[in-house]
Design a protein around this motif. Structure first.
Motif, mmCIF file in Angstrom:
data_model
loop_
_atom_site.group_PDB
_atom_site.id
_atom_site.type_symbol
_atom_site.label_atom_id
_atom_site.label_comp_id
_atom_site.label_asym_id
_atom_site.label_seq_id
_atom_site.Cartn_x
_atom_site.Cartn_y
_atom_site.Cartn_z
ATOM 1 N N ASP A 89 76.882 36.997 64.799
ATOM 2 C CA ASP A 89 78.098 36.199 64.648
ATOM 3 C C ASP A 89 77.677 34.792 64.212
ATOM 4 O O ASP A 89 76.730 34.229 64.768
ATOM 5 C CB ASP A 89 78.836 36.151 65.991
ATOM 6 C CG ASP A 89 80.161 35.422 65.887
ATOM 7 O OD1 ASP A 89 81.195 36.094 65.874
ATOM 8 O OD2 ASP A 89 80.147 34.167 65.818
ATOM 9 N N PRO A 90 78.361 34.208 63.226
ATOM 10 C CA PRO A 90 77.958 32.882 62.747
ATOM 11 C C PRO A 90 78.066 31.788 63.819
ATOM 12 O O PRO A 90 77.371 30.789 63.759
ATOM 13 C CB PRO A 90 78.904 32.592 61.578
ATOM 14 C CG PRO A 90 79.811 33.740 61.452
ATOM 15 C CD PRO A 90 79.446 34.775 62.463
ATOM 16 N N ARG A 91 78.932 32.003 64.818
ATOM 17 C CA ARG A 91 79.122 30.989 65.859
ATOM 18 C C ARG A 91 78.299 31.259 67.118
ATOM 19 O O ARG A 91 78.093 30.360 67.920
ATOM 20 C CB ARG A 91 80.607 30.882 66.209
ATOM 21 C CG ARG A 91 81.439 30.283 65.060
ATOM 22 C CD ARG A 91 82.901 30.228 65.407
ATOM 23 N NE ARG A 91 83.448 31.563 65.656
ATOM 24 C CZ ARG A 91 84.088 32.303 64.768
ATOM 25 N NH1 ARG A 91 84.287 31.843 63.560
ATOM 26 N NH2 ARG A 91 84.552 33.489 65.075
ATOM 27 N N ASP A 92 77.885 32.510 67.299
ATOM 28 C CA ASP A 92 77.129 32.856 68.513
ATOM 29 C C ASP A 92 76.184 34.004 68.169
ATOM 30 O O ASP A 92 76.598 35.165 68.092
ATOM 31 C CB ASP A 92 78.092 33.264 69.629
ATOM 32 C CG ASP A 92 77.394 33.506 70.960
ATOM 33 O OD1 ASP A 92 76.153 33.685 70.970
ATOM 34 O OD2 ASP A 92 78.093 33.532 71.984
ATOM 35 N N ARG A 97 78.170 41.613 64.991
ATOM 36 C CA ARG A 97 79.384 42.084 64.327
ATOM 37 C C ARG A 97 79.019 43.211 63.367
ATOM 38 O O ARG A 97 77.950 43.210 62.773
ATOM 39 C CB ARG A 97 80.060 40.947 63.582
ATOM 40 C CG ARG A 97 80.483 39.844 64.546
ATOM 41 C CD ARG A 97 81.674 39.084 64.047
ATOM 42 N NE ARG A 97 82.232 38.273 65.101
ATOM 43 C CZ ARG A 97 83.239 38.658 65.868
ATOM 44 N NH1 ARG A 97 83.805 39.832 65.678
ATOM 45 N NH2 ARG A 97 83.704 37.868 66.800
#
Length: 160
Positions: A89-92, A97
């Protein structure tokens, strides 16, 4: 030449189901001829959730009405076949994903084109007016039986 069925021999649900199975078989045969012969009907239930999103395994499990273990197994198979991959995930980065690979996107495009060719062949065979009337009746039946919302949300689940 084969003997046609008497429409009174089958109930409407079974007849619609069998037409769907036959259409799916025709599309699968065309996909196989293009190098996608390892795809199964069950893969389509997963694919519908990857068209516009990159869900987690947990998201997929919930949308498919299955356990996380079952969803993970389905994705592992699709990864092994080269259709999906798990990305951070780009944020975490701890969250993974599920996304289509290039092969997965190519399979979606090939399936859409195969269905379009099948529709064109059937429209030619039965005439636009009769074919469109048959499709309209199927849509009305789907709506009457409560299936329209799931189709609109891309949330069709395998039969239980």
């Amino acid at each position: 030449m084969h003997q046609p069925l008497d429409p009174r021999d089958l109930d409407t649900g079974s007849l619609a189901l069998f037409v769907g199975f036959a259409a799916t078989d025709a599309v699968r045969a065309e996909l196989a001829s293009q190098g996608f012969g390892d795809l199964r009907m069950s893969h389509g239930y997963v694919f519908q959730h990857l068209i516009d999103a990159q869900p987690t395994i947990s998201d997929l499990a919930q949308k498919l009405g299955m356990t996380q273990q079952g969803a993970s197994k389905a994705i592992a198979e699709l990864e092994r076949l080269g259709y999906t991959e798990r990305l951070p995930d780009p944020r975490d980065a701890r969250i993974r994903r599920v996304a289509f690979t290039r092969r997965g996107r190519e399979a979606v495009t090939a399936a859409r084109q195969a269905r379009e060719r099948l529709e064109a062949r059937l429209r030619e065979r039965f005439g636009a007016t009769a074919f469109d009337a048959g499709r309209a009746l199927l849509v009305d039946l789907l709506d009457e039986l409560g299936g329209t919302p799931a189709v609109r949300r891309r949330a069709v689940r395998p039969p239980q």
